[in-house]
Design a protein around this motif. Sequence first.
Motif, PDB file in Angstrom:
ATOM      1  N   LYS A  43     -15.151 -29.351 -34.406  1.00 22.54           N
ATOM      2  CA  LYS A  43     -16.087 -30.079 -33.848  1.00 22.54           C
ATOM      3  C   LYS A  43     -17.526 -29.862 -34.445  1.00 22.54           C
ATOM      4  N   GLU A  46     -23.128 -27.296 -31.313  1.00 19.91           N
ATOM      5  CA  GLU A  46     -24.109 -27.491 -29.929  1.00 19.91           C
ATOM      6  C   GLU A  46     -25.175 -26.553 -29.553  1.00 19.91           C
TER       7      GLU A  46
ATOM      8  N   GLN B   1     -19.400 -37.027 -26.454  1.00 23.29           N
ATOM      9  CA  GLN B   1     -20.504 -37.670 -27.007  1.00 23.29           C
ATOM     10  C   GLN B   1     -21.844 -36.938 -27.459  1.00 23.29           C
ATOM     11  N   SER B   2     -22.242 -36.988 -28.510  1.00 22.77           N
ATOM     12  CA  SER B   2     -23.561 -36.316 -28.843  1.00 22.77           C
ATOM     13  C   SER B   2     -24.710 -37.461 -28.556  1.00 22.77           C
ATOM     14  N   THR B   5     -26.658 -40.159 -32.646  1.00 20.69           N
ATOM     15  CA  THR B   5     -25.365 -40.722 -33.304  1.00 20.69           C
ATOM     16  C   THR B   5     -25.324 -40.717 -34.794  1.00 20.69           C
ATOM     17  N   PRO B   8     -19.290 -40.940 -38.608  1.00 20.14           N
ATOM     18  CA  PRO B   8     -18.442 -39.810 -38.777  1.00 20.14           C
ATOM     19  C   PRO B   8     -18.190 -39.369 -40.478  1.00 20.14           C
ATOM     20  N   CYS B  22     -29.207 -41.289 -38.642  1.00 19.16           N
ATOM     21  CA  CYS B  22     -29.040 -40.477 -37.296  1.00 19.16           C
ATOM     22  C   CYS B  22     -29.802 -41.469 -36.207  1.00 19.16           C
ATOM     23  N   GLY B 102     -23.581 -35.641 -33.989  1.00 16.96           N
ATOM     24  CA  GLY B 102     -22.021 -35.367 -34.157  1.00 16.96           C
ATOM     25  C   GLY B 102     -21.504 -34.745 -35.502  1.00 16.96           C
TER      26      GLY B 102
END
Lengths: 125, 109
Positions: A43, A46, B1-2, B5, B8, B22, B102
Amino acid sequence: QVQLQESGPGLVRPSETLSLTCSVSGGSITSYYWGWIRQPPGKGVEMIGYISKTGTPKYNPSLKSRLTISTDSSQKQFSLNLKFVTAADTAVYYCTGLMARWFGDKSPGPWFDPWGPGILVTVSS
Amino acid sequence: QSVLTQPPSVSGAPGQRVTISCTGSSSNIANFDVHWYQQLPGTAPKLLISGNRNRPSGVPDRFSGSKSGTSASLVITGLQAEDEADYYCQSYDSSLSAVFGGGTKLTVL
């Protein structure tokens, strides 16, 4: 050139406390901000939180109630303690320095540099 | 969800130009700098662009960044096989602190 190295247990039991230390070399620990970032397997990254030169922490709101970040200037280390861990806390944990531009007392926001190599911490019984 | 955005994935052939976007909001990108990181497989992320458009020493000038309004872009020109990596944007959010996108996986065809 500042270099960072994480250390700590690779396995933590659920509901216990995850404790990691980051050792700083090549620079003064009192001259920078320091932070922690994590990345669950497969993933994205963070931000966990960071601590200022004066020892003031700033935490991710979603982790704030379980989190403590502190520095130990005498040992040239800073640390992360995350309480009551679950499987969702399984991740590679990175320690980082933070840099920022300042215009008086205002900043357009920090960036993370350098990064340690990371340490995988698995939460499992 | 980030909070930020990113697509992917993106891809391009060697020598081509690719752009990674972004997108944020008025609480982050519109009022704060955007920074970019490159994460090669199995390694820690590395700073690629700071302060919207500044390349640290050692980053090739094939990499460039820009920001406009609530969006930012990373452009890679003269794509090389070694550029295959994950790319992350990062900014600051007035409500949340530092936030990341993300991530975008770049594949060199």
